[in-house]
Scaffold this active site. Structure first.
Site, mmCIF file in Angstrom:
data_model
loop_
_atom_site.group_PDB
_atom_site.id
_atom_site.type_symbol
_atom_site.label_atom_id
_atom_site.label_comp_id
_atom_site.label_asym_id
_atom_site.label_seq_id
_atom_site.Cartn_x
_atom_site.Cartn_y
_atom_site.Cartn_z
ATOM 1 N N GLY A 106 -0.181 0.624 0.692
ATOM 2 C CA GLY A 106 0.343 1.981 0.541
ATOM 3 C C GLY A 106 0.512 2.702 1.861
ATOM 4 N NE ARG A 170 0.754 -0.725 -3.424
ATOM 5 C CZ ARG A 170 -0.276 -0.113 -2.841
ATOM 6 N NH1 ARG A 170 -1.301 -0.835 -2.415
ATOM 7 N NH2 ARG A 170 -0.301 1.190 -2.692
ATOM 8 C CG ASP A 201 -7.369 -5.756 -1.395
ATOM 9 O OD1 ASP A 201 -8.552 -6.134 -1.320
ATOM 10 O OD2 ASP A 201 -6.864 -5.298 -2.433
ATOM 11 C CE LYS A 227 -2.470 0.782 4.814
ATOM 12 N NZ LYS A 227 -2.110 0.684 3.366
ATOM 13 C CB THR A 228 -6.814 3.120 3.128
ATOM 14 O OG1 THR A 228 -6.898 3.735 1.830
ATOM 15 C CG2 THR A 228 -8.207 3.050 3.708
ATOM 16 C CG ASP A 230 -7.609 5.620 -1.463
ATOM 17 O OD1 ASP A 230 -6.894 6.626 -1.548
ATOM 18 O OD2 ASP A 230 -7.491 4.635 -2.205
#
Length: 568
Positions: A106, A170, A201, A227-228, A230
């Site tokens: 994402g 993805r 992941d 990277k994220t 979240d």
């Protein structure tokens, strides 16, 4: 001076380089976007001088080191690396490096600056080097779909949001055939290095790729970048993932606006669901920034083994208490993955996944008889809309698609039902009106904050240095983030040191463990010490839009600063 085709920073170049993808080349820029293009980004001092690489002690794993060692025989135990100022100045090396970069998973604000940092490292430190961008994520590697990234190509994306420079995907490189395809691409392009920009992941996949390349004598080194939005990819050596700072500031602005609306009308409870399926970092950070009346933290719910009824009662009790004080409105924050944290719901979902893997949902409901009695009662207790969402098509792993479950609407309906019960007993006599919101994609591609702009640029520049120094299987790591940029530390952390294993389909599978909200950590403890006051007294904070200049422009998020030891 902007490259030809840029009109005062407002329009992107009109003549794309040969073989490029159009992307921003047809876009028109706002005044703010244009002003961000030429912002000069600072680098940590160590990256501004001659660089030496110092190895640390041998590494282990986050868990099950024996199994990780078996899965990564060529990488396990390798040391992390620290970049230090070299003993003497060195001219740019006359070395023709060829590096590929891929965006995986994402979107997160700042990804373009990671690519810019890699490019600038090559421009500053080597001569005649080439940077390739793989288009559409890991599938671009497997299918050898790429674009050469030049100065003119990269320029319109500097300090800009989104991943549209080369786009993301993805897909995973995990089968023997896929590893073979990736190796063929690496050999065809004669790649010295590959930088994978992604989450847990994606970086696990990067490590598998590094192991495969080394085991098959493919010279390409693989480096990851964290990277994220979240915020669940972090550890001592990697203090935060990029994008989290920007996304939380964007969400906090919207929450602040909703708070002002609630106070102005005096008659709505706004239930706001926020991104974060696996961890509640975004919800916690937004609470620290805005001071909502109620915030549900999934990790606390799991720790206390709360039921859905417990959560509903907690919200309802505060609504009733506020009604007694004359407040018939409020703001409630909910993490996207809340239901995954409730043990009884986890059990229900597990049973549904197993049943739906073999049976078709029939109108007669015969499949329900395969549920345990407790799960069957819970399913019937849920609003019909949520029942339908729980039965939606599963994801590729056979799991319920939690992001599609409108938890905020479920809680509104359940609170309404509970309040109606209390109204009948005389313990509540007000009108309840719930408004639902989901703030998700809005935060993923905004203009990166000053922190994310600088952090990403340093991550990319460091990734270039790690590849250049011959390292592989590391994740770019920038630390000491509470200090000015010049004092940031830079290095690379062994990816295997972040890993544990999960048993899937009878085999051990390596995974980078997600970093959950720590209930004994400073961010949660700070929140917990204040939430009772926020519940009853309206201590709303409206942070306003993300700033690039002024008193708050260089203030990073509460979570990071509290974890680094700052006082609340």
């Amino acid at each position: 001076m902007a490259p030809s085709g840029i009109n005062n920073g407002r329009a992107a170049p009109g003549n794309p380089p040969s073989g490029s993808i159009p992307g921003r080349l047809a876009s028109v820029y706002s005044e703010l976007q244009g002003s961000r293009l030429d912002v000069s980004l600072p680098l940590p001092s160590v990256l501004r001088n001659s660089i030496d690489v110092v190895d640390g002690p041998p590494s282990s794993a986050a868990g099950n080191p024996g199994e990780i060692a078996k899965l990564f025989p060529n990488l396990f135990g390798q040391p992390s690396a620290i970049l230090v100022t070299g003993s003497e100045a060195k001219a740019a090396l006359d070395e023709n490096l060829r590096i590929g970069v891929v965006l995986s998973g994402g979107q997160a604000p700042g990804g373009h600056n990671v690519i810019s940092g890699i490019f600038d490292y090559l421009k500053d430190r080597t001569k005649g080097s080439t940077l390739y961008g793989f288009k559409g994520g890991p599938a671009g590697i497997m299918n050898c779909k790429y674009v050469e990234l030049t100065k003119d190509f990269i320029y319109p994306y500097r300090n800009q949001g989104g991943f549209d420079m080369i786009c993301s995907g993805r897909d995973k490189i995990e089968t023997s055939e896929q590893f073979k395809q990736a190796a063929e691409t690496a050999v065809k392009l004669n790649l010295d290095g590959l930088v994978v920009i992604g989450g847990d992941d994606s970086n696990t996949n990067a490590c598998l790729l590094a192991e495969n390349f080394r085991g098959n004598n493919v010279k390409t080194r693989v480096i990851g970048c964290p990277k994220t939005i979240d915020g669940d990819l972090k550890c001592k050596e990697v203090p935060t993932s990029f994008g989290f700072d920007t996304a939380c500031k964007i969400y906090a602005e919207m929450i602040g606006n909703v708070m002002m609306d609630a106070r102005s009308t005096g008659k709505y409870y706004h239930f706001v669901r926020l991104m974060g399926r696996a961890a509640s970092h975004i919800t916690l950070e937004c609470a620290l920034q805005t001071h909502p009346n109620i915030t549900i933290i999934g990790e606390e719910v799991a720790s206390k083994k709360d039921t859905l009824k417990n959560v509903t009662d907690y919200i309802t009790n505060i609504i009733c208490k506020r009604a007694e004080l004359g407040y018939n409105y409020g703001v409630i924050l909910i993490p996207e993955g809340l239901i995954d944290f409730i043990p009884e719901v986890q059990q229900l979902i597990a049973e549904l996944n197993e049943i739906l893997a073999h049976d078709v949902v029939d109108e007669a409901g015969m499949w329900k008889k395969k549920l345990r009695s407790q799960s069957q009662q819970l399913f019937e207790f849920l609003p019909e809309a949520i029942q339908e969402q729980l039965l939606l098509e599963r994801d590729p792993h056979g799991n319920v698609q939690v992001a599609k479950i409108e938890t905020e609407k479920m809680l509104i309906q359940m609170v309404e039902t509970e309040l109606e019960t209390r109204r009948k007993t005389g313990s509540y006599n007000k009108q309840f009106k719930g408004q639902s919101h989901f703030f998700g994609y809005e935060g993923r591609c905004g203009l990166p904050s000053n922190f994310d702009s600088n952090y990403c640029y340093a991550l990319g520049y460091a990734a270039g240095a790690l590849v250049h120094s011959g390292k592989t299987g590391l994740i770019s790591s920038v630390g000491n983030l509470g200090a000015p940029v010049a004092e940031w530390t830079v290095g690379g952390t062994a990816l295997t040191s972040l890993m544990d294993v999960e048993r899937r389909h009878g085999k051990f599978k390596p995974v980078i463990k997600k970093a959950m909200v720590e209930l004994e950590g400073a961010p949660f403890k700070t929140f917990a010490s204040l939430r009772d006051e926020w519940a009853i007294e309206n201590r709303y904070v409206s942070p306003g839009p993300l700033q690039f200049s002024g008193p708050t422009a260089n203030v990073s998020n509460h979570t990071l600063m509290l974890e680094l030891g700052a006082q609340a």
